[in-house]
Write an enzyme that holds these catalytic residues in place. Structure first.
Site, PDB file in Angstrom:
ATOM      1  CE  LYS A 255      -4.041  -1.899   2.406  1.00 58.64           C
ATOM      2  NZ  LYS A 255      -4.999  -1.805   1.291  1.00 58.64           N
ATOM      3  NE  ARG A 329     -10.529 -10.091  -3.157  1.00 61.70           N
ATOM      4  CZ  ARG A 329     -10.723  -9.186  -4.110  1.00 61.70           C
ATOM      5  NH1 ARG A 329     -10.902  -9.572  -5.355  1.00 61.70           N
ATOM      6  NH2 ARG A 329     -10.764  -7.902  -3.833  1.00 61.70           N
TER       7      ARG A 329
HETATM    8  N1  BES Z   1      -8.773  -3.792   3.413  1.00 66.30           N
HETATM    9  C1  BES Z   1      -8.660  -3.444   2.050  1.00 66.30           C
HETATM   10  C2  BES Z   1      -9.893  -2.720   1.533  1.00 66.30           C
HETATM   11  C3  BES Z   1     -10.120  -1.327   2.063  1.00 66.30           C
HETATM   12  C4  BES Z   1      -9.751  -0.223   1.323  1.00 66.30           C
HETATM   13  C5  BES Z   1     -10.770  -1.121   3.271  1.00 66.30           C
HETATM   14  C6  BES Z   1      -9.985   1.051   1.819  1.00 66.30           C
HETATM   15  C7  BES Z   1     -10.998   0.150   3.760  1.00 66.30           C
HETATM   16  C8  BES Z   1     -10.614   1.235   3.044  1.00 66.30           C
HETATM   17  C9  BES Z   1      -8.462  -4.693   1.221  1.00 66.30           C
HETATM   18  O1  BES Z   1      -7.685  -5.671   1.806  1.00 66.30           O
HETATM   19  C10 BES Z   1      -7.746  -4.289  -0.026  1.00 66.30           C
HETATM   20  O2  BES Z   1      -6.625  -3.902   0.068  1.00 66.30           O
HETATM   21  N2  BES Z   1      -8.438  -4.402  -1.160  1.00 66.30           N
HETATM   22  C11 BES Z   1      -7.902  -4.048  -2.425  1.00 66.30           C
HETATM   23  C12 BES Z   1      -8.311  -5.109  -3.432  1.00 66.30           C
HETATM   24  C13 BES Z   1      -7.659  -4.973  -4.769  1.00 66.30           C
HETATM   25  C14 BES Z   1      -6.174  -5.209  -4.648  1.00 66.30           C
HETATM   26  C15 BES Z   1      -8.276  -5.965  -5.713  1.00 66.30           C
HETATM   27  C16 BES Z   1      -8.455  -2.694  -2.818  1.00 66.30           C
HETATM   28  O3  BES Z   1      -9.642  -2.430  -2.598  1.00 66.30           O
HETATM   29  O4  BES Z   1      -7.690  -1.881  -3.339  1.00 66.30           O
HETATM   30 MG    MG Z   2      -5.614  -5.579   1.359  1.00 70.42          MG
END
Ligand code: BES
Ligand code: MG
Ligand code: ZN
Length: 478
Positions: A255, A329
């Site tokens: 991230k 997931r």
């Molecule tokens: N925990 C995050 C999703 C999230 C994003 C929660 C912003 C709260 C605020 C999740 O694990 C994640 O990183 N999802 C990715 C998925 C993508 C890589 C397909 C996302 O949403 O960017």
């Molecule tokens: Mg994530």
């Protein structure tokens, strides 16, 4: 901390008033000052009357009120009275219980408790100034009935407060093991049977997807199972599965600095299912519920998976991990398989802070939901209405199924870059087999940086816990 007493106390009082032509009289106003208070929705008027400090809170017209607005006014009134440095006050809820009867209890207890909630935190100076005594005045019901309705409502709100506290805990203090311990303690006390599976056992169980994420950290993953069997005569078992990622760095699909902030709340789904089963057990509902929480960290280490890796899930399907940040997931896949195959749940709701895409689509006031069973979702909508929460359905269009096909494995963990929340929903659906299922994506609603109403404050909101509770309540004796 709020101490509630079902006793008379008059020096400081909040009184709820419906909008009417005579509302000003109730507030002790003369006709020429009637413009100061008319009971309009969210109108707050404070005054000294016979040496008592009075707050009059306008509720508007009863037919226009809903659970969300109701809690909002109550919270606003509680915040107003305490802003005058009042530590002890009564709330006269008679006008509310006259109209809504027992149902009013959840909304006003939630309004006061959540409106005045502050995370105790880990500072040296704690929030001792946040201790209040609230006296309940309800002339609609007798004391015994009133106490009984109060206790029931309070347990639901306490569940939400547990949810908030868990979400607000810093990631380095709420590791998967600490989270599992805290869940065991709180839920055993509430009357649930709690089992915690550690990493060796998870390996025996074939939980390859949960391990693939959780092995990235020295703080190893856990699967926490909380069981409350309140209706032994029923074959129905309601499964609640919650994503419990205690910190989410994204792993090798790292991230950015900005998006790393507040990922300690990536266990908001887990906290919500735990808050719900807490209230269900405390209120001894006649229903069978099993809550399953996969909890782990998603870190960067030499044990982390790398995009392109393939793992085998508990269900037997192989998963190509193309983005290590789509970890929720993965861990949910194994938890869903466990719920269906080992706990034999007949219905499932999973709750997860799963995708940034749902925040893009719906913002922060509604969560996304998806289902393979419209009837079950319709039951859930009724429960959400009682809880005062908003959900908006996203479609699982069949054209999108193609997005998840992998060149090397049975399925891949990311879609094509569009319809991201739906891609995640379709992925999860692969692991529920034939079970009626609802997926709640609470990424935008589980915590807030900019509260949009008076019963929220910075941090965890408690979102989804009350809707799950009311869903279980509606399925008693079935
Ligand atoms: N925990 C995050 C999703 C999230 C994003 C929660 C912003 C709260 C605020 C999740 O694990 C994640 O990183 N999802 C990715 C998925 C993508 C890589 C397909 C996302 O949403 O960017
Ligand atoms: Mg994530
Ligand atoms: Zn995550």
């Amino acid at each position: 901390m709020i101490t509630w007493k079902n006793e008379e106390f008059s020096p400081a009082q909040i009184k709820f008033v419906w909008e009417s032509e005579n509302a000003y009289k109730e507030a002790g106003l003369s006709e020429e000052n009637s413009h100061l208070f008319g009971g309009k929705f969210s109108q707050i008027f404070h005054t000294m009357q016979n040496n008592k400090f009075m707050i009059y809170a306008g509720m508007g017209k009863a037919e226009k009120l809903d659970g969300r607005k109701f809690k909002n006014v109550v919270a606003k009134a509680a915040r107003t009275i305490t802003s005058f440095n009042v530590k002890e006050f009564s709330v006269d809820v008679t006008a509310l219980t006259e109209v809504y009867k027992e149902k009013a209890y959840f909304d006003f207890v939630a309004g006061v408790e959540l409106g005045l909630y502050k995370y105790e935190g880990v500072r040296v100076e704690t929030y001792k100034e946040n201790d209040y005594t609230v006296y309940l005045i309800d002339n609609t019901f007798n004391k015994e009935q009133s106490n009984q309705y109060f206790e029931k409502a309070k347990n639901i709100v306490d569940g939400m407060i547990h949810t908030r506290d868990w979400v607000n805990m810093p990631g380095n203090m709420l590791t998967p093991d600490e989270f599992a311990n805290s869940l065991s303690e709180v839920l055993s006390d509430a009357g649930c049977e709690v089992t915690v599976f550690c990493e060796d056992k998870l390996a025996d169980m074939g939980a390859g997807a949960l391990l693939a994420v959780g092995e990235s950290s020295d703080d190893k993953p856990r699967l926490v199972v909380m069981k409350y069997m309140g209706n032994p005569n029923s074959k129905n078992i309601y499964g609640f599965v919650g994503k419990g990622v205690t910190v989410d760095t994204g792993g090798y699909s790292l991230k950015t600095a900005a998006s790393l902030m507040y990922t300690k709340g990536d266990m908001g789904g887990a906290a919500a299912v735990a808050g719900a089963i807490y209230a269900i057990a405390k209120n001894k509902l006649k229903v069978n519920v099993v809550a399953v929480i996969p909890t782990c960290e998603n870190r960067l280490s030499n044990q982390s998976r790398i995009p392109g890796d393939v793992v085998k899930s508990m269900n037997g399907k192989t998963i190509e991990i193309l983005n290590t940040d789509a970890e929720g997931r993965l861990i949910l896949a194994d938890a869903l398989t466990y719920a269906v195959r080992e706990e034999k749940v007949t219905h499932i709701v999973d709750v997860a802070t799963l995708t940034g895409a749902v925040v893009g689509a719906l913002g922060t006031v509604a969560a996304g939901c998806m289902t393979n069973d419209e009837e079950y979702l319709s039951d859930f909508y009724d429960a959400a209405k009682t809880a005062g929460e908003r959900y908006w359905q996203l479609p699982l269009f069949e054209e999108y199924e193609e997005m998840l096909s992998s060149k090397v494995a049975d399925i891949k963990n990311t879609g094509s870059g569009t319809a991201g929340s739906i891609a995640a929903g379709l992925f999860l659906r692969e692991f529920v087999e034939e079970t009626p299922w609802i997926h709640l994506d609470i990424a935008g609603t589980s915590q807030t940086e900019a509260p949009s109403n008076d019963y929220h404050c910075f941090g965890g909101t408690g979102f989804a816990a009350p809707s799950l509770y009311f869903l279980a309540e509606a399925h008693q004796d079935i």
